[in-house]
Design an enzyme around this catalytic site. Structure first.
Site, mmCIF file in Angstrom:
data_model
loop_
_atom_site.group_PDB
_atom_site.id
_atom_site.type_symbol
_atom_site.label_atom_id
_atom_site.label_comp_id
_atom_site.label_asym_id
_atom_site.label_seq_id
_atom_site.Cartn_x
_atom_site.Cartn_y
_atom_site.Cartn_z
ATOM 1 N N ARG A 47 35.418 34.876 36.865
ATOM 2 C CA ARG A 47 34.196 35.507 36.480
ATOM 3 C C ARG A 47 33.763 36.581 36.844
ATOM 4 O O ARG A 47 34.394 37.046 38.005
ATOM 5 C CB ARG A 47 33.067 34.226 36.418
ATOM 6 N N GLY A 48 32.469 37.193 36.633
ATOM 7 C CA GLY A 48 31.968 38.581 36.896
ATOM 8 C C GLY A 48 32.800 39.579 36.085
ATOM 9 O O GLY A 48 33.903 39.542 35.826
ATOM 10 N N ALA A 49 31.599 40.490 35.829
ATOM 11 C CA ALA A 49 32.059 41.367 34.437
ATOM 12 C C ALA A 49 33.258 42.125 34.804
ATOM 13 O O ALA A 49 34.130 42.035 33.789
ATOM 14 C CB ALA A 49 30.824 42.250 34.274
ATOM 15 N N ARG A 92 33.462 35.032 26.217
ATOM 16 C CA ARG A 92 32.113 35.003 26.924
ATOM 17 C C ARG A 92 31.534 36.309 26.312
ATOM 18 O O ARG A 92 32.078 37.226 26.289
ATOM 19 C CB ARG A 92 32.319 35.087 28.243
ATOM 20 N N GLN A 197 26.912 30.646 42.145
ATOM 21 C CA GLN A 197 28.021 31.870 42.600
ATOM 22 C C GLN A 197 27.563 32.356 44.106
ATOM 23 O O GLN A 197 28.430 32.654 44.807
ATOM 24 C CB GLN A 197 27.892 32.789 41.575
ATOM 25 N N ASP A 239 25.876 42.560 33.984
ATOM 26 C CA ASP A 239 26.880 42.461 32.770
ATOM 27 C C ASP A 239 26.925 43.297 31.905
ATOM 28 O O ASP A 239 27.824 43.402 31.126
ATOM 29 C CB ASP A 239 26.821 40.752 32.545
ATOM 30 N N ASN A 249 21.718 40.479 33.531
ATOM 31 C CA ASN A 249 22.598 40.123 34.782
ATOM 32 C C ASN A 249 22.426 38.617 34.753
ATOM 33 O O ASN A 249 21.577 38.088 34.161
ATOM 34 C CB ASN A 249 22.230 40.854 35.906
ATOM 35 N N LYS A 250 23.108 37.993 36.004
ATOM 36 C CA LYS A 250 22.900 36.638 36.017
ATOM 37 C C LYS A 250 21.366 36.098 35.854
ATOM 38 O O LYS A 250 20.550 36.848 36.511
ATOM 39 C CB LYS A 250 23.511 36.109 37.480
HETATM 40 O O1 MRU Z 1 28.495 34.025 34.771
HETATM 41 P P1 MRU Z 1 29.106 34.885 35.870
HETATM 42 O O2 MRU Z 1 29.428 34.418 37.303
HETATM 43 O O3 MRU Z 1 30.528 35.766 35.370
HETATM 44 O O4 MRU Z 1 28.158 36.221 36.228
HETATM 45 C C1 MRU Z 1 28.254 37.094 36.985
HETATM 46 C C2 MRU Z 1 27.196 38.053 37.338
HETATM 47 O O5 MRU Z 1 26.221 37.763 36.701
HETATM 48 C C3 MRU Z 1 27.334 39.206 38.200
HETATM 49 O O6 MRU Z 1 26.191 39.576 38.410
HETATM 50 C C4 MRU Z 1 28.046 40.308 37.090
HETATM 51 O O7 MRU Z 1 29.043 39.994 36.545
HETATM 52 C C5 MRU Z 1 28.202 41.733 38.068
HETATM 53 S S1 MRU Z 1 29.696 41.311 38.986
HETATM 54 C C6 MRU Z 1 30.338 42.647 39.873
#
Ligand code: MRU
Length: 348
Positions: A47-49, A92, A197, A239, A249-250
């Site tokens: 996970r994470g963009a 996603r 996270q 994201d 973002n999250k």
């Molecule tokens: O749902 P996730 O864990 O994939 O969400 C991640 C985030 O929202 C991060 O802040 C974002 O992807 C930036 S990561 C460098």
């Protein structure tokens, strides 16, 4: 080849650390075909963009290997690759890096134009994307660390470190760089309910990097910490950032931005320029993923809310650009007016 904590690419297998199991277990899940890669993204093994983007690129290369072996012609191969792209894209919806990486891979494929050598070319491009991501994150770190002064307390949200990227991280990369430069900093990591996270992944990374003055706080503590004057800046990842500078973002990021604004605390967003989506004008157009209600009704695998209660679980929110003090990228720090300055830095 690629060999980081997040992912290892070896002998046509992508090994992903299972982020669902961290910090209690460090297990790698092997993905040998594009469908397994798609599942790994969907189930949040990865996970994470930026990490999702690079993973999808390897998935595309794996798909190409499979499709090339059964293709009767170049056109047949290109047709078959549409299924690969769709499968990886339908995992996603919010992080634009996924679509950015698939588009880049598809463009390389179309320009190549012949079956002979295409599989190797696409593998090379996936490796390029992964390697570039590491360098880009280090540049984000260098640009962002200039904003952190010795003795500051930085509050961050979700996980934006090595685990959210191929390596090093974006917002957490900025914090790491400041630490590596010898600045004495204190870090507050939001636990980031419902998926945790922050508590599970960011805390694990902070300990790994020896950033000793680090604390996990529950999300609802951030406002109080700010009111008490204990926070000097907020830095988060993204994201998707759109043309006017709005940031997806999250979930919980928007609340932090409002709180930071109320307390006159700078609110920074750190991201690679591959997270910028100029095709959308405002944040209202960003698709927001709605996830399984179990993530809210359960914690650590245990039910915490009564059976039968209805749940909302948007995984992301959108912060208006007016609340963002600056956007930190590998190409430099972007200040308002965003509409104009984002295009300037991208040369578009
Ligand atoms: O749902 P996730 O864990 O994939 O969400 C991640 C985030 O929202 C991060 O802040 C974002 O992807 C930036 S990561 C460098």
């Amino acid at each position: 080849m690629i060999d980081t904590i997040t992912m290892k690419w070896k002998d046509w297998t992508l090994h992903l650390i299972d982020q669902r199991k961290l910090p209690l277990e460090e297990i790698y899940v092997p993905c040998k075909n594009y469908e397994e890669v798609a599942q790994a993204i969907k189930k949040m093994i990865v996970r994470g963009a930026p990490a999702i983007g690079a993973t999808a690129a390897f998935g595309y290369a794996l798909g190409a290997k499979e499709m090339a072996s059964g293709a009767s012609s170049w056109n047949d191969f290109v047709e078959k690759m549409k299924v690969v792209r769709e499968t990886l894209a339908n995992t996603r919806p919010t992080a634009v890096n996924l679509f950015w990486a698939l588009e880049r891979m598809e463009k390389v494929m179309k320009n190549f134009g012949r079956l002979d050598g295409i599989v190797e070319r696409l593998e090379k491009e996936a490796v390029n994307i992964a390697q570039e991501d590491i360098e880009i994150n280090k540049a984000i770190g260098r640009n962002g660390a200039k904003l952190i002064k010795d003795g500051m307390t930085v509050l961050t949200h979700c996980n934006t470190g090595s685990l959210a990227t191929v390596d090093y991280g974006t917002a957490l990369g900025v914090i790491r760089t400041a630490h590596e430069q010898g600045k004495k900093i204190r870090v507050f990591a939001d636990e980031t309910r419902p998926y945790l996270q922050g508590a599970r992944l960011t805390a694990w990374e902070l300990l790994k990097y020896g950033i000793e003055d680090s604390y996990v706080i529950s999300d609802n503590m951030a406002g109080w910490m700010m009111k008490k004057g204990e926070v000097d800046m907020v830095i988060v990842g993204a994201d998707r950032v759109v043309a006017n500078g709005d940031v997806a973002n999250k979930i919980g990021t928007y609340s932090l931005a409002v709180l930071a604004n109320r307390h006159n605390i700078p609110f920074y967003v750190a991201l690679p320029t591959s997270t910028i989506d100029l095709s959308l004008k405002s944040g209202d157009e960003i698709p927001i993923e709605e996830r399984n209600p179990d993530e809210v009704t359960h914690c650590g695998g245990k039910r915490i809310a009564p059976e039968g209660i209805k749940v909302k679980n948007p995984a992301f929110d959108v912060t208006e650009h007016e609340l963002v003090s600056a956007i930190i990228t590998e190409k430099g720090v972007i200040y308002p007016p965003y509409e104009e300055n984002i295009r300037k830095i991208l040369g578009k």
